[in-house]
Design a protein around this motif. Structure first.
Motif, PDB file in Angstrom:
ATOM      1  N   GLU A 140       0.898  -8.859  -1.487  1.00  0.00           N
ATOM      2  CA  GLU A 140       1.448  -7.556  -1.114  1.00  0.00           C
ATOM      3  C   GLU A 140       0.523  -6.853  -0.126  1.00  0.00           C
ATOM      4  O   GLU A 140      -0.696  -6.868  -0.270  1.00  0.00           O
ATOM      5  N   GLU A 141       1.119  -6.245   0.899  1.00  0.00           N
ATOM      6  CA  GLU A 141       0.344  -5.487   1.874  1.00  0.00           C
ATOM      7  C   GLU A 141      -0.311  -4.305   1.173  1.00  0.00           C
ATOM      8  O   GLU A 141       0.306  -3.614   0.372  1.00  0.00           O
ATOM      9  N   ARG A 142      -1.595  -4.083   1.477  1.00  0.00           N
ATOM     10  CA  ARG A 142      -2.337  -2.972   0.895  1.00  0.00           C
ATOM     11  C   ARG A 142      -2.632  -1.957   1.999  1.00  0.00           C
ATOM     12  O   ARG A 142      -3.008  -2.329   3.098  1.00  0.00           O
ATOM     13  N   ARG A 167       0.149   3.593  -6.915  1.00  0.00           N
ATOM     14  CA  ARG A 167       0.327   2.139  -6.910  1.00  0.00           C
ATOM     15  C   ARG A 167      -0.986   1.430  -6.589  1.00  0.00           C
ATOM     16  O   ARG A 167      -1.849   1.975  -5.918  1.00  0.00           O
ATOM     17  N   ASP A 168      -1.086   0.187  -7.034  1.00  0.00           N
ATOM     18  CA  ASP A 168      -2.291  -0.600  -6.786  1.00  0.00           C
ATOM     19  C   ASP A 168      -2.425  -1.058  -5.341  1.00  0.00           C
ATOM     20  O   ASP A 168      -3.447  -1.634  -4.976  1.00  0.00           O
ATOM     21  N   SER A 169      -1.418  -0.818  -4.523  1.00  0.00           N
ATOM     22  CA  SER A 169      -1.454  -1.262  -3.127  1.00  0.00           C
ATOM     23  C   SER A 169      -1.728  -0.117  -2.151  1.00  0.00           C
ATOM     24  O   SER A 169      -1.690  -0.310  -0.944  1.00  0.00           O
ATOM     25  N   VAL A 170      -2.024   1.084  -2.662  1.00  0.00           N
ATOM     26  CA  VAL A 170      -2.239   2.248  -1.804  1.00  0.00           C
ATOM     27  C   VAL A 170      -3.599   2.871  -2.149  1.00  0.00           C
ATOM     28  O   VAL A 170      -3.882   3.163  -3.312  1.00  0.00           O
ATOM     29  N   TYR A 171      -4.410   3.088  -1.094  1.00  0.00           N
ATOM     30  CA  TYR A 171      -5.777   3.549  -1.290  1.00  0.00           C
ATOM     31  C   TYR A 171      -6.099   4.728  -0.377  1.00  0.00           C
ATOM     32  O   TYR A 171      -5.554   4.857   0.708  1.00  0.00           O
ATOM     33  N   LYS A 204      -6.057   5.764  -6.104  1.00  0.00           N
ATOM     34  CA  LYS A 204      -7.106   4.762  -5.909  1.00  0.00           C
ATOM     35  C   LYS A 204      -8.027   5.242  -4.786  1.00  0.00           C
ATOM     36  O   LYS A 204      -7.683   5.173  -3.618  1.00  0.00           O
ATOM     37  N   TYR A 264      -7.207  -4.115   4.407  1.00  0.00           N
ATOM     38  CA  TYR A 264      -6.124  -3.140   4.261  1.00  0.00           C
ATOM     39  C   TYR A 264      -5.455  -2.868   5.602  1.00  0.00           C
ATOM     40  O   TYR A 264      -6.082  -2.970   6.660  1.00  0.00           O
TER      41      TYR A 264
END
Length: 172
Positions: free
Chosen positions: A2-4, A38-42, A69, A122
């Motif tokens: 998955e794209e982060r 979500r685990d994919s957004v920082y 995150k 990322y």
């Protein structure tokens, strides 16, 4: 995989000030808050600081979101990449000493964003656009995220790309 995504401060500030005011588009902010968990957004710590210093409705909204995150820029691999970003500016004939001075300020998020995105793989979400053609005959004093990110193989996208990937629909 998955794209982060790593979000620039302007992905919050620009919509807040120009596109999606809280009173007219609460649905946007509700959906964005959910995506930030979500685990994919920082969010980089320096970006959070920039958003929070506004002491306005945007900073209040951000403060209420649980489980965001936050990436700590003091991570060794990010610091090492940050040094590479600054060295790139210093050595490139396309950028002036002013560019290096501006980005060497530890509170400037741009080089940290590129460093973190490069180090961690990322995709960088920003409203900033390329400066276009830059010439060694007239070195730029204002580096742009997409231009420097390209040199570090960092993919830069805008908020609308992110909204599509995250299925954020305008709900009013």
């Amino acid at each position: 995989m998955e794209e982060r995504f790593l979000l620039d401060a302007n992905t919050f500030i620009t919509p807040f000030k120009n596109y999606y005011p809280f009173d007219l588009t609460p649905g946007f902010w509700t959906q964005l808050a959910l995506k930030l968990q979500r685990d994919s957004v920082y969010i980089l710590d320096v970006v959070k600081n920039e958003v929070m210093k506004g002491e306005d409705e945007l900073s209040e909204w951000f403060e209420l979101i649980d489980n965001v995150k936050i990436v700590d820029r003091r991570n060794t691999i990010i610091i090492n990449k940050y040094k590479e970003v600054l060295e790139f500016l210093q050595e490139s004939p396309l950028y002036s000493e002013r560019a290096l001075r501006n980005w060497s300020n530890i509170s400037v998020a741009d080089p940290w964003l590129i460093a973190a995105a490069s180090a961690l793989g990322y995709t960088l979400v920003t409203f900033e656009t390329s400066a276009g053609i830059i010439s060694i005959n007239s070195p730029s004093g204002k580096p742009k995220i997409p231009d420097i990110a390209k040199a570090f193989n960092v993919n830069c996208v805008n908020l609308f790309y992110f909204m599509r990937k995250m299925n954020i629909a305008w709900l009013g």
